[in-house]
Enzyme design. Structure first.
Site, PDB file in Angstrom:
ATOM      1  N   LYS A 185      -3.720   1.927  -8.460  1.00 19.05           N
ATOM      2  CA  LYS A 185      -2.944   3.150  -8.661  1.00 19.05           C
ATOM      3  C   LYS A 185      -1.703   2.900  -9.517  1.00 19.05           C
ATOM      4  O   LYS A 185      -1.301   1.748  -9.740  1.00 19.05           O
ATOM      5  CB  LYS A 185      -2.553   3.719  -7.302  1.00 19.05           C
ATOM      6  CG  LYS A 185      -3.753   4.168  -6.472  1.00 19.05           C
ATOM      7  CD  LYS A 185      -3.314   4.702  -5.131  1.00 19.05           C
ATOM      8  CE  LYS A 185      -4.493   5.204  -4.312  1.00 19.05           C
ATOM      9  NZ  LYS A 185      -4.043   5.772  -3.031  1.00 19.05           N
TER      10      LYS A 185
ATOM     11  N   ARG B   3     -13.252  -3.118   1.214  1.00 25.07           N
ATOM     12  CA  ARG B   3     -12.452  -2.346   2.174  1.00 25.07           C
ATOM     13  C   ARG B   3     -11.667  -3.273   3.109  1.00 25.07           C
ATOM     14  O   ARG B   3     -10.507  -3.023   3.410  1.00 25.07           O
ATOM     15  CB  ARG B   3     -13.337  -1.409   3.007  1.00 25.07           C
ATOM     16  CG  ARG B   3     -14.023  -0.297   2.230  1.00 25.07           C
ATOM     17  CD  ARG B   3     -13.101   0.768   1.759  1.00 25.07           C
ATOM     18  NE  ARG B   3     -12.542   1.515   2.865  1.00 25.07           N
ATOM     19  CZ  ARG B   3     -11.737   2.547   2.727  1.00 25.07           C
ATOM     20  NH1 ARG B   3     -11.379   2.965   1.525  1.00 25.07           N
ATOM     21  NH2 ARG B   3     -11.253   3.176   3.763  1.00 25.07           N
TER      22      ARG B   3
ATOM     23  N   THR C 133      -5.534   2.420   4.965  1.00 25.47           N
ATOM     24  CA  THR C 133      -4.933   3.346   4.004  1.00 25.47           C
ATOM     25  C   THR C 133      -3.431   3.462   4.220  1.00 25.47           C
ATOM     26  O   THR C 133      -2.663   3.497   3.262  1.00 25.47           O
ATOM     27  CB  THR C 133      -5.593   4.741   4.118  1.00 25.47           C
ATOM     28  OG1 THR C 133      -6.990   4.600   3.862  1.00 25.47           O
ATOM     29  CG2 THR C 133      -4.998   5.704   3.117  1.00 25.47           C
TER      30      THR C 133
ATOM     31  N   ARG D 240      -2.967  -4.366   0.845  1.00 22.67           N
ATOM     32  CA  ARG D 240      -1.877  -3.460   1.249  1.00 22.67           C
ATOM     33  C   ARG D 240      -0.917  -4.142   2.207  1.00 22.67           C
ATOM     34  O   ARG D 240       0.288  -3.897   2.168  1.00 22.67           O
ATOM     35  CB  ARG D 240      -2.451  -2.183   1.856  1.00 22.67           C
ATOM     36  CG  ARG D 240      -3.100  -1.281   0.831  1.00 22.67           C
ATOM     37  CD  ARG D 240      -3.496   0.045   1.452  1.00 22.67           C
ATOM     38  NE  ARG D 240      -4.145   0.907   0.491  1.00 22.67           N
ATOM     39  CZ  ARG D 240      -5.326   1.485   0.681  1.00 22.67           C
ATOM     40  NH1 ARG D 240      -5.999   1.284   1.813  1.00 22.67           N
ATOM     41  NH2 ARG D 240      -5.849   2.267  -0.238  1.00 22.67           N
TER      42      ARG D 240
ATOM     43  N   ASN E 106       0.513   3.193  -1.792  1.00 20.22           N
ATOM     44  CA  ASN E 106      -0.376   2.214  -1.161  1.00 20.22           C
ATOM     45  C   ASN E 106      -1.230   1.463  -2.182  1.00 20.22           C
ATOM     46  O   ASN E 106      -2.218   0.850  -1.841  1.00 20.22           O
ATOM     47  CB  ASN E 106      -1.216   2.849  -0.054  1.00 20.22           C
ATOM     48  CG  ASN E 106      -2.211   3.855  -0.556  1.00 20.22           C
ATOM     49  OD1 ASN E 106      -2.324   4.133  -1.744  1.00 20.22           O
ATOM     50  ND2 ASN E 106      -2.961   4.443   0.360  1.00 20.22           N
TER      51      ASN E 106
ATOM     52  N   HIS F 213      -7.057   2.194  -4.405  1.00 21.49           N
ATOM     53  CA  HIS F 213      -8.106   3.016  -3.802  1.00 21.49           C
ATOM     54  C   HIS F 213      -9.384   2.198  -3.834  1.00 21.49           C
ATOM     55  O   HIS F 213      -9.676   1.528  -4.826  1.00 21.49           O
ATOM     56  CB  HIS F 213      -8.337   4.307  -4.598  1.00 21.49           C
ATOM     57  CG  HIS F 213      -9.642   4.964  -4.241  1.00 21.49           C
ATOM     58  ND1 HIS F 213      -9.782   5.758  -3.123  1.00 21.49           N
ATOM     59  CD2 HIS F 213     -10.865   4.893  -4.822  1.00 21.49           C
ATOM     60  CE1 HIS F 213     -11.041   6.170  -3.050  1.00 21.49           C
ATOM     61  NE2 HIS F 213     -11.716   5.653  -4.065  1.00 21.49           N
TER      62      HIS F 213
END
Length: 168
Positions: free
Chosen positions: A9, A91, A97, A108, A128, A131
């Site tokens: 991001k 993931r 998230t 993260r 964060n 994605h």
């Protein structure tokens, strides 16, 4: 071999940590089969967030607008990673998230700390940084949205046998 979509991001781009994040995926043995830096328009993000991810349907128009504003601040690095159980593996590497819930050692968990509740209470975006597709179906839809077939690459890396195992 499974493929998954990842977007670094604008906050990751702005902070100059995209190389650190990409290196983690490569060190884990995941192969980059497509990658580009882009500045998508609102229609593209609407397709991504609502038509694929149902963000407006699940969380409301205001949450979508805040996410959209954050995603349009700077370019995004979009990529497709390939590997065994790539969606699940990525993931796990990315973490929860909500950065506050991300364990140390996850992307993260190591690069973010702002909680969703703090961001919402201040009317701010949730930085964060990344994605990752939630499941195999979503990954296929996101890859198709972000990349044309001509942008996808097939190759065998030098470490393929070591990462994927050898046949005796």
């Amino acid at each position: 071999m499974e493929q998954t979509f990842v977007a670094l991001k604008p906050d990751a781009v702005q902070r100059g940590i995209i190389g650190d994040i990409i290196s983690r995926f490569e060190r884990a043995g995941l192969k980059i089969v497509a990658m580009k830096m882009v500045t998508p328009d609102e229609a593209h993000f609407h397709e991504h967030y609502e038509n694929i991810g149902q963000l407006i349907s699940r969380r409301g128009e205001e949450v979508y607008r805040v996410a959209l504003a954050a995603m349009m601040e700077a370019p995004v690095v979009a990529m497709v990673l390939e590997g065994i159980d790539a969606v699940e593996h990525v993931r796990k590497m990315v973490g929860a998230t909500d950065p506050k819930e991300s364990a140390p050692g996850t992307i993260r968990g190591d690069f973010t700390h702002i909680s969703r509740s703090y961001a919402v209470s201040k009317g701010r975006t949730l930085p964060n940084i990344i994605h990752a597709s939630a499941d195999v179906k979503e990954a296929a839809e996101e890859i198709k949205l972000w990349f044309s077939p001509a942008e996808m690459h097939t190759y065998q890396g030098a470490h393929h046998r070591v990462v994927h195992g050898r046949k005796p």
